[in-house]
Enzyme design. Structure first.
Site, PDB file in Angstrom:
ATOM      1  N   THR A  64      62.259  66.955  29.564  1.00  0.00           N
ATOM      2  CA  THR A  64      60.939  66.322  29.668  1.00  0.00           C
ATOM      3  C   THR A  64      59.957  67.197  30.433  1.00  0.00           C
ATOM      4  O   THR A  64      58.754  67.147  30.200  1.00  0.00           O
ATOM      5  CB  THR A  64      61.092  64.950  30.355  1.00  0.00           C
ATOM      6  OG1 THR A  64      61.897  64.133  29.515  1.00  0.00           O
ATOM      7  CG2 THR A  64      59.765  64.266  30.586  1.00  0.00           C
ATOM      8  N   SER A  98      67.968  67.205  26.962  1.00  0.00           N
ATOM      9  CA  SER A  98      69.297  67.350  27.579  1.00  0.00           C
ATOM     10  C   SER A  98      70.258  66.240  27.185  1.00  0.00           C
ATOM     11  O   SER A  98      71.464  66.343  27.418  1.00  0.00           O
ATOM     12  CB  SER A  98      69.202  67.488  29.100  1.00  0.00           C
ATOM     13  OG  SER A  98      69.147  66.231  29.722  1.00  0.00           O
TER      14      SER A  98
END
Ligand code: ASP
Length: 316
Positions: free
Chosen positions: A18, A64
């Site tokens: 992010t 991730s």
């Protein structure tokens, strides 16, 4: 003579997350796409970083949540290679928050470096009205440049964590991490580290342990004990072929009787079984705690996988 302090380079390794994410609208904190901006762009967007000699390298560009063993292998190898450089003093890794604790634990067990390796991330995309990524990246580089710092560390929302201890505990808040009973290692306040615990220490297993083709790494799955656990999931996984099972047990590492019976069958087939607790804090205590009781289920999965890899090594 060895070079020292700020003259040595800090290598920033980008993996996505992010912190490199973008949304169509600045007020959107959830409907964004992770891993859109390159690590060079993240570094270039932060003029305050110019006071350090930085080098940036894109190791991967993923959310991730989709972390793979192949990306882990590449990250471990690149981090080890940079750590070995005399002109490099520290490494910073930009990462997603979702599996940050797994990557941090893996790097801790394999590298436990004498130089600092600092992971950082963000809960909001780079386009957010109040993006947390730039401050986290600045704090991570500040920590990486700290004289005497060592080991795998993480910094988020001004808090410094040991890479062996941190856990994501909140899906939305900016201070999304804790370290169970251990607590934070320190804090970065206005560019200054305040530290109340020692740097992480450990004996590194070495990057060579994960040099095999990731497709050949041992398969280790996590199962949870819960009301109604009957062990059919364990039987199904064993039928498919599995090398290890981590059980997120209830309370102090207990498992439902139905699940326990299936785990015994798995053990009988040569499957390695590690017992942890599904409690979000604390560890399994007492004589039966075993080697994995102090680890979270995801840490135990890594530990078991590394242990199985070590067993495959030819005797020296
Ligand atoms: N899904 C994102 C990731 O882990 C979440 C984040 O970075 O906060 O890459």
């Amino acid at each position: 003579m060895a070079m020292e302090g700020p003259a040595r380079k800090i290598v920033v390794l980008g993996t996505g997350g992010t912190i490199a994410g973008t949304a169509a609208r600045p007020e959107d904190h959830t409907g964004y796409r992770a891993a859109q901006l390159g690590v060079q762009a993240l570094v270039a967007a932060l003029p305050a970083l110019q006071r350090w000699p930085l080098e940036a390298e894109q190791v991967a560009q993923i959310d991730s949540a989709d972390m793979t063993h192949a990306v882990w292998q590449r990250l471990v190898q690149r981090a080890a290679a940079h750590m070995a450089r005399e002109d490099v003093g520290a490494i910073v890794v930009t990462h997603g928050t979702d599996t940050l604790e797994e990557t941090a634990y893996l790097l801790h067990r394999l590298l436990a470096p004498a130089k600092p390796l600092v992971l950082t991330a963000a809960m909001r995309p780079a386009t957010a009205l109040q993006a947390d990524g730039p401050q986290n990246l600045l704090d991570a580089v500040t920590l990486a440049a700290e004289p005497g710092a060592r080991g795998v560390l993480a910094v988020m929302a001004g808090q410094v964590w040991s890479g062996a201890e941190l856990r994501k505990r909140h899906p939305y808040r900016l201070d999304a991490f804790d370290a169970g009973d251990a607590g934070a290692l320190g804090a970065i306040e206005q560019g200054v580290l305040r530290r109340w615990r020692d740097w992480p220490a450990g004996t590194p297993l070495g990057a060579a342990l994960v040099e095999a083709d990731p497709a050949q790494w041992p398969r280790v799955e996590i199962v949870t004990s819960h009301a109604g656990s009957d062990g059919r999931l364990v039987d199904a996984v064993c039928a498919q072929g599995v090398d290890g099972l981590v059980v997120a047990g209830v309370g102090n590492g207990q498992v439902h009787a139905g699940l326990g019976a299936a785990l015994e069958r798995a053990r009988g087939q040569g499957v390695a079984v590690a017992v942890t607790t599904r409690c979000s804090g604390g560890v399994v205590v007492g004589a039966g705690a075993g080697a994995y009781g102090a680890l979270t289920p995801v840490q135990a999965r890594i530990e078991l996988m590394l242990g199985l890899l070590a067993q495959r090594r030819p005797a020296r």
